[in-house]
Design an enzyme around this catalytic site. Sequence first.
Site, PDB file in Angstrom:
ATOM      1  N   ASN A   1       0.836  -1.205   0.000  1.00 24.08           N
ATOM      2  CA  ASN A   1       0.000   0.000   0.000  1.00 24.08           C
ATOM      3  C   ASN A   1       0.870   1.254   0.000  1.00 24.08           C
ATOM      4  O   ASN A   1       1.946   1.291   0.608  1.00 24.08           O
ATOM      5  CB  ASN A   1      -1.032   0.000   1.135  1.00 24.08           C
ATOM      6  CG  ASN A   1      -0.489  -0.328   2.504  1.00 24.08           C
ATOM      7  OD1 ASN A   1       0.570  -0.913   2.649  1.00 24.08           O
ATOM      8  ND2 ASN A   1      -1.233   0.048   3.527  1.00 24.08           N
TER       9      ASN A   1
ATOM     10  N   GLU B   1       0.324   5.267   0.629  1.00 23.40           N
ATOM     11  CA  GLU B   1      -0.634   6.264   1.114  1.00 23.40           C
ATOM     12  C   GLU B   1      -0.290   7.666   0.628  1.00 23.40           C
ATOM     13  O   GLU B   1       0.766   7.898   0.025  1.00 23.40           O
ATOM     14  CB  GLU B   1      -0.684   6.205   2.654  1.00 23.40           C
ATOM     15  CG  GLU B   1      -1.175   4.854   3.129  1.00 23.40           C
ATOM     16  CD  GLU B   1      -1.369   4.757   4.625  1.00 23.40           C
ATOM     17  OE1 GLU B   1      -0.838   5.595   5.379  1.00 23.40           O
ATOM     18  OE2 GLU B   1      -2.071   3.809   5.050  1.00 23.40           O
TER      19      GLU B   1
ATOM     20  N   CYS C   1      -4.141   0.609  -2.327  1.00 22.71           N
ATOM     21  CA  CYS C   1      -3.970  -0.588  -1.496  1.00 22.71           C
ATOM     22  C   CYS C   1      -2.903  -1.522  -2.083  1.00 22.71           C
ATOM     23  O   CYS C   1      -2.615  -1.473  -3.290  1.00 22.71           O
ATOM     24  CB  CYS C   1      -5.276  -1.366  -1.412  1.00 22.71           C
ATOM     25  SG  CYS C   1      -6.577  -0.541  -0.496  1.00 22.71           S
TER      26      CYS C   1
ATOM     27  N   GLU D   1      -3.062  -4.728  -2.681  1.00 26.08           N
ATOM     28  CA  GLU D   1      -3.587  -5.637  -3.708  1.00 26.08           C
ATOM     29  C   GLU D   1      -3.614  -4.958  -5.059  1.00 26.08           C
ATOM     30  O   GLU D   1      -3.199  -5.509  -6.082  1.00 26.08           O
ATOM     31  CB  GLU D   1      -5.021  -6.077  -3.371  1.00 26.08           C
ATOM     32  CG  GLU D   1      -5.194  -6.806  -2.063  1.00 26.08           C
ATOM     33  CD  GLU D   1      -5.492  -5.875  -0.905  1.00 26.08           C
ATOM     34  OE1 GLU D   1      -4.818  -4.830  -0.797  1.00 26.08           O
ATOM     35  OE2 GLU D   1      -6.378  -6.207  -0.100  1.00 26.08           O
TER      36      GLU D   1
ATOM     37  N   CYS E   1     -10.528  -4.425   0.827  1.00 24.00           N
ATOM     38  CA  CYS E   1     -11.574  -3.405   0.719  1.00 24.00           C
ATOM     39  C   CYS E   1     -12.415  -3.631  -0.536  1.00 24.00           C
ATOM     40  O   CYS E   1     -12.042  -4.401  -1.432  1.00 24.00           O
ATOM     41  CB  CYS E   1     -10.961  -2.007   0.708  1.00 24.00           C
ATOM     42  SG  CYS E   1     -10.285  -1.507  -0.887  1.00 24.00           S
TER      43      CYS E   1
ATOM     44  N   CYS F   1     -10.710  -2.987  -3.963  1.00 26.40           N
ATOM     45  CA  CYS F   1      -9.799  -4.060  -4.391  1.00 26.40           C
ATOM     46  C   CYS F   1     -10.573  -5.279  -4.867  1.00 26.40           C
ATOM     47  O   CYS F   1     -10.183  -5.938  -5.835  1.00 26.40           O
ATOM     48  CB  CYS F   1      -8.855  -4.439  -3.251  1.00 26.40           C
ATOM     49  SG  CYS F   1      -7.593  -3.191  -2.956  1.00 26.40           S
TER      50      CYS F   1
HETATM   51  N1  THU Z   1      -5.329  -1.493   2.847  1.00 30.13           N
HETATM   52  C1  THU Z   1      -4.754  -2.302   1.898  1.00 30.13           C
HETATM   53  O1  THU Z   1      -3.697  -1.982   1.329  1.00 30.13           O
HETATM   54  N2  THU Z   1      -5.387  -3.461   1.609  1.00 30.13           N
HETATM   55  C2  THU Z   1      -6.477  -3.935   2.262  1.00 30.13           C
HETATM   56  O2  THU Z   1      -6.909  -5.047   1.986  1.00 30.13           O
HETATM   57  C3  THU Z   1      -7.143  -3.114   3.289  1.00 30.13           C
HETATM   58  C4  THU Z   1      -6.591  -1.771   3.492  1.00 30.13           C
HETATM   59  C5  THU Z   1      -4.584  -0.287   3.239  1.00 30.13           C
HETATM   60  C6  THU Z   1      -5.122   1.039   2.805  1.00 30.13           C
HETATM   61  C7  THU Z   1      -4.474   1.955   3.834  1.00 30.13           C
HETATM   62  O3  THU Z   1      -3.158   2.247   3.417  1.00 30.13           O
HETATM   63  C8  THU Z   1      -4.381   1.102   5.093  1.00 30.13           C
HETATM   64  O4  THU Z   1      -4.509  -0.236   4.655  1.00 30.13           O
HETATM   65  C9  THU Z   1      -5.448   1.420   6.125  1.00 30.13           C
HETATM   66  O5  THU Z   1      -6.695   1.424   5.555  1.00 30.13           O
END
Ligand code: THU
Length: 129
Positions: free
Chosen positions: A42, A44, A53, A55, A86, A89
């Site tokens: 991920n 941000e 994310c 994935e 999420c 994804c």
């Molecule tokens: N996030 C992911 O990368 N994948 C997931 O399956 C759930 C959430 C990340 C997004 C953000 O950077 C952090 O987790 C908190 O939401």
Amino acid sequence: MATTELIELAIKASEHAYVPYSHFPIGAALVTKSGEVITGCNVENASFGLTNCGERTAIFKAVSEGHKEFSELVVYGTSKEPISPCGACRQVMAEFFDQDMPVTLVSKNKTTVVMTVGELLPYSFTDLT
Ligand code: THU
């Protein structure tokens, strides 16, 4: 490649996560039908909604490198329970993966749950006609 090895690759990918806001690293390891493994984490942003994310990073990296057929995805999160992808994804998975493709979800202590793409997002939007 064995799923246990893919879990280690996903954990390694999570070490590159850029998570100054959530401090919640995610790593993904995506296997192509030709046997290549593409990883992602991920990434941000101060404008939170721009976060990508783990994935989707792996999927977009793979597609941008010319891969369109996939056999397995492993997602690692530092959560107590196996990470739950999420909705965005799940929709992106439905775009590129077969409904019966396995997705292994992994928790911080390496507990796993295996679900198919169809189980993760039933009746997904895939057809514009
Ligand atoms: N996030 C992911 O990368 N994948 C997931 O399956 C759930 C959430 C990340 C997004 C953000 O950077 C952090 O987790 C908190 O939401």
